[in-house]
Scaffold this active site. Structure first.
Site, short mmCIF file in Angstrom:
data_model
loop_
_atom_site.label_atom_id
_atom_site.label_comp_id
_atom_site.label_asym_id
_atom_site.label_seq_id
_atom_site.Cartn_x
_atom_site.Cartn_y
_atom_site.Cartn_z
N ARG A 193 -15.60 7.47 -34.82
CA ARG A 193 -16.40 7.59 -33.69
C ARG A 193 -16.52 6.52 -32.94
O ARG A 193 -16.71 6.54 -31.57
CB ARG A 193 -17.61 8.60 -33.52
CG ARG A 193 -17.22 10.11 -34.16
CD ARG A 193 -16.28 10.86 -33.63
NE ARG A 193 -15.14 10.78 -34.55
CZ ARG A 193 -13.91 11.08 -34.11
NH1 ARG A 193 -13.74 11.39 -32.71
NH2 ARG A 193 -12.99 10.73 -34.95
N ASP B 183 -3.25 22.97 -31.38
CA ASP B 183 -4.24 21.68 -31.51
C ASP B 183 -4.87 21.84 -33.00
O ASP B 183 -5.26 22.80 -33.25
CB ASP B 183 -4.92 21.57 -30.47
CG ASP B 183 -5.77 20.21 -30.08
OD1 ASP B 183 -5.35 19.45 -30.83
OD2 ASP B 183 -6.66 20.16 -29.20
N GLU B 184 -5.50 20.58 -33.35
CA GLU B 184 -6.23 20.66 -34.49
C GLU B 184 -6.08 21.73 -35.74
O GLU B 184 -6.58 22.47 -36.00
CB GLU B 184 -7.85 21.36 -33.97
CG GLU B 184 -8.36 20.32 -32.86
CD GLU B 184 -8.93 19.12 -33.32
OE1 GLU B 184 -8.73 18.69 -34.37
OE2 GLU B 184 -9.77 18.47 -32.71
N LYS C 260 -3.98 11.65 -29.35
CA LYS C 260 -3.38 13.08 -29.84
C LYS C 260 -3.27 13.96 -28.29
O LYS C 260 -2.19 14.73 -28.35
CB LYS C 260 -4.58 13.67 -30.73
CG LYS C 260 -4.12 14.98 -31.28
CD LYS C 260 -5.29 15.46 -31.92
CE LYS C 260 -6.38 15.83 -30.66
NZ LYS C 260 -7.31 16.76 -31.49
N THR C 261 -4.36 13.88 -27.61
CA THR C 261 -4.34 14.85 -26.52
C THR C 261 -3.13 14.51 -25.51
O THR C 261 -2.68 15.35 -24.91
CB THR C 261 -5.87 15.03 -26.10
OG1 THR C 261 -6.79 15.32 -26.96
CG2 THR C 261 -6.02 16.17 -25.04
N GLN D 220 -9.46 14.71 -41.06
CA GLN D 220 -10.70 15.03 -40.11
C GLN D 220 -11.03 16.65 -40.18
O GLN D 220 -11.42 17.27 -39.41
CB GLN D 220 -10.09 14.86 -38.65
CG GLN D 220 -10.59 13.38 -38.36
CD GLN D 220 -10.23 13.00 -36.85
OE1 GLN D 220 -11.26 13.27 -36.20
NE2 GLN D 220 -9.07 12.63 -36.43
#
Length: 837
Positions: A665, A277-278, A89-90, A312
DNA sequence: TGTTGTTTCGTTTTT
DNA sequence: CGAAACAACA
């Protein structure tokens, strides 16, 4: 990051048109901002465009998979990138920015890029820097919602009734202020805790509600129906203090844009590209803010790109609206939706487990992560059972030491590659205790932070008051710290005087020492304080700020206060103060530093030590570890009872997403634990394995053989799940656990699962109302007899389903102390025991 | 004003 | 049960 507000020019950083596609003179940032990077002295845009001028596909695009590449290259029009965990994503976000710059579509200052945390913003800056070669000083509008909000407000403060040097209050200040207001209102501050009201205001602000907008019910719920007035009074007080709370940093810009369409239009022109973002974490206020900026008149392109993962979304409880992401296509018609499902982080087993679990949620946009990586030694997710949390910690510690010594293939693992992710922070203690006795290095992520410490806040209050003499909250904080004999009465007098005249307290103090209002002793003390501040503010302009800061702390007697402190904390606090001064060096001025601290309330952890990380699931979002331990998967703890009670169906789903975050994770290994007994609020309670365990796919999960004391006693026909059996997956679909899941489904359709009207889930052991059956998922587990006389007496021989036989030692209502033959003395609820013999 | 007793409360946390 | 916040007291 130097955010001092006086050096921000207004709309004069660049021409207000897009850069030409083939610029003759590339924009070059001022020399002072150029990086020392090996690539040399050209600006980002220049370097990026240079890259474009070469005729092959630019470097930064190579290595992207097709979906990522599409997300990067679809720069025009609205785009929603649904990026699953570990799908890069980043990378997409940063490459996209690099691409926009490289193709000459915008100057760095014409890109608005919003993140939630400072950490994320920092990382993005770094990574863009790597991509385009050098630091990204040229992206002034990359930051958190709040820091960008501040920037907007510094420029346009007067349009929302502030001065541009307004103060930003932290939660501590806010609570003290509200407390004052509650007392001023003549209300009992015990009955109406300021903390709670601060929480309510925060909630309202998250929803974008001003005092007039809040629902009548909310307004009545606090302070004898004075909720609305109190909120309004709070806002009024902020205004006279020339201050903002965190919520205001979002609300004021919204207000600003709504009331000044011309200003909004300027920003529409200015921000050619918007990235968020997010996105699943945006609250209503942030959403409103974003829509104002992103929804343009027809003639201005809507180049907005939101990146997020509905699976998430774990911050609903603090106002995040998953709906925002679910609604994107409606808000931006013609939006392109790109899914990133190719995972680069985890093994197939981990992805399989996580995917199967999250599939139990409804209302998802729907993604299935997959990986092409498959190795013969991939381990399944392992579920372990333990007797109680002590054993859980012991067993996890053993596993960690084993990995450290070398796993089955002989590979030795670093502690840095392992993490323990808990649902609630109280779980951490047991692990810490255990690791201390083992001598195992660990680090706790997310504890109390540097800038929240007492001594740091005091010091900051001194600095604030020097820069901003009207900062009454700072004044009140330090006027008698260290002790100067300026107690409550003096402060009260000052406060009243200041309020009556509508002047800051420091000014009021200067007035009042001219009178005989105060006793000579207090008058002298106050005089000294005022003199000191006068002196310091004169030094403000010409003294190096670190020097001045040290001087302030010494002359005020603040450092002496801790030097003379005989408690164990003294030296540590002095050390922290030194650290504070050290961290100021990176800033140009005291002002610049204060601005930074009010927004960036974090400090870096020391990464150089090899240590196991212990943190909550919430703070683990965005991180990854080779090996992840997930303890405490029990009903009531995870999913948390309170999430169930207060959030009902959606509460459960958020808990499930949290489980999903936990699982994803892990890169290679994931160990889940549950215990059968946990001490909650000092009482022993029997616990059931989490329903999430039943939602894991057998194909990707192993159940560890009972490794120690667990399993000696039967589970007595209730609270069973397939994890009670040695081979729980043998016939998964006829086990009690599965049946229970089926029962839930019918329950769910019947009473909508946890509407306020009451459902089948209740807490055990808190019975204040009369005796009634306590049930979990419709199964009888215990009866509470809180206000009926206990049917047990001292000396009774009893049987407890977990602890076995024992004798009653004492009786207190429904709580019994029992000396068990095997487990020793325990306090238990009488619902769990029966008389024998 | 520092110490000691008492009460309350108990999920997650960023800005 | 145990921490933290607060009130009462010496």
């Amino acid at each position: 990051m130097t955010n001092s507000f006086d050096d921000i020019p207004f709309f004069d950083e660049e021409p207000d048109h897009a850069p030409r596609r083939t610029p003759t003179t590339p924009p070059v940032p001022p020399a002072s901002q150029q990086s020392q990077h090996a690539t040399g002295g050209l600006g980002i845009a220049a370097r990026a465009m240079a890259a474009r001028d070469q005729h092959r596909a630019p470097d930064y695009l190579s290595g992207l998979n097709p979906e990522q590449r599409e997300a990067v290259e679809t720069v025009d029009g609205p785009v929603l990138v649904l990026a699953g965990a570990g799908t890069g994503k980043t990378r997409v976000l940063t490459t996209r920015i690099a691409h926009i710059l490289a193709t000459g579509r915008a100057f760095p200052s014409q890109i608005l890029a919003v993140t939630f945390t400072n950490k994320a913003a920092r990382e993005m800056k770094e990574r863009i820097g790597v991509l385009v070669g050098g630091a990204v000083e040229g992206m002034p509008w990359l930051g958190t919602f709040h820091s960008i909000g501040v920037k907007l407000l510094r420029r346009h403060a007067e349009l929302v009734g502030l001065r541009s040097d307004f103060t930003i209050l932290d939660t501590d200040d806010v609570i003290r202020l509200i407390k004052q207001l509650i007392q001023a209102e003549g209300l009992d501050d015990k009955r109406w805790p300021a903390r709670q009201f601060a929480g309510m205001i925060d909630g309202w602000k998250n929803k974008g509600l001003t005092p007039k907008d809040i629902p009548e019910g909310d307004a009545r719920a606090f302070a004898n129906g004075k909720g609305r007035e109190l909120y309004a009074a709070y806002q009024a007080r902020l205004k006279t203090l020339n201050a903002c709370d965190f919520g205001d940093l979002l609300l004021h810009p919204i207000d600003l844009f709504r009331r000044n369409p011309d200003v909004l239009r300027d920003y529409h022109q200015k921000f050619r590209y918007i990235l968020v973002d997010e996105y699943q974490d945006t609250n209503t206020a942030q959403y409103m803010w974003l829509r104002l900026l992103a929804q343009r008149p027809k003639d201005v392109p809507q180049n907005v790109c939101c990146v997020g993962d509905d699976d998430q979304s774990i911050y609903g409880w603090r106002g995040a609206e998953v709906d925002n992401i679910l609604r994107f296509e409606k808000d931006f018609p013609g939006a392109k939706v790109i899914r990133l499902e190719r995972n680069y982080r985890s093994t197939e087993h981990i992805l399989g487990a996580a995917g199967h679990l999250i599939a139990h949620n409804e209302g998802r946009l729907g993604k299935t992560l997959f990986t092409e990586r498959r190795e013969p030694d991939d381990e399944k997710v392992v579920v372990h059972a333990a007797w109680d949390s002590e054993e859980e910690a012991r067993a996890v510690g053993e596993t960690i030491e084993q990995l450290q010594r070398g796993d089955s293939t002989g590979k030795k693992h670093n502690l840095n590659d392992m993490a323990i992710l808990v649902r609630a922070s109280f779980q951490m203690r047991e692990f810490e205790d255990r690791f201390v006795t083992l001598g195992l290095n660990y680090r706790v992520i997310g504890g109390p932070r540097f800038y929240e410490r007492l001594e740091i806040r005091d010091a900051m209050a001194y600095f604030r008051l020097v820069c901003q003499p009207a900062d009454d909250l700072a004044f009140e904080r330090i006027v008698n710290t260290p002790k100067r004999g300026l107690g409550d009465t003096t402060v009260r007098a000052l406060h009243d005087y200041a309020r009556a005249r509508d002047i800051p307290m420091l000014a009021a103090a200067a007035d009042i020492i001219e009178t005989d209002e105060l006793k000579p002793k207090a008058r002298k003390a106050l005089f000294d304080v005022i003199q000191s501040f006068k002196r310091w503010s004169e030094l403000l302009e010409n003294t190096p700020h670190t020097e001045l800061a040290e001087q302030i702390l010494d002359e005020s007697g603040y450092t002496d206060m801790w030097k003379n402190d005989k408690s164990a904390e003294g030296p540590g606090r002095l050390e922290n103060l030194k650290e504070l001064i050290r961290s100021m060096e990176a800033f140009e001025s005291l002002r610049g530093f204060l601005e930074h601290v009010s927004l960036v309330m974090d400090a870096e952890q020391n990464e150089d030590m090899d240590a196991v990380s212990i943190m909550t699931l919430h703070s683990a979002k965005g991180l990854e570890f080779e090996t992840v331990f997930l303890p405490g998967w029990e009903e009531g703890l995870f999913p948390h009872q309170r999430a169930l009670d207060e959030g009902g169906r959606s509460g459960l789903e958020e808990e499930r997403r949290l489980a999903y975050v936990g699982l994803t994770r892990a890169k290679r290994r994931c160990h889940i634990w549950f215990v059968s007994n946990r001490r909650i609020h000092g009482l022993w309670q029997s616990t059931m394995p989490s329903r999430f365990l039943d939602e894991l796919p057998p194909a990707h999960v192993d159940v560890a053989e009972s490794e120690s004391s667990y399993g000696g006693y039967g589970r007595g026909g209730y609270g069973q799940s397939r994890f009670d059996k040695a081979d729980p997956f043998a016939n998964s679909y006829s086990t009690p656990g599965w049946k229970r899941a089926q029962a839930n489904k019918t329950d769910a359709t019947r009473d909508n699962w946890g509407s306020r009207s009451g459902h089948a889930v209740e807490r055990i052991g808190y019975g204040e109302s009369g005796p009634r059956a306590k049930t979990i998922d419709g199964e009888l587990i215990a009866k509470s007899v809180a206000d009926t006389p206990s049917k047990f007496a001292v000396g009774d021989r009893v049987f407890h389903i977990k602890f076995g036989n024992g004798n009653v030692v004492s009786v207190e209502g429904n709580k019994l102390t029992i000396n068990f033959d095997r487990a020793g003395e325990k306090r238990v609820l009488d619902g769990f025991v029966e008389r024998v013999g």
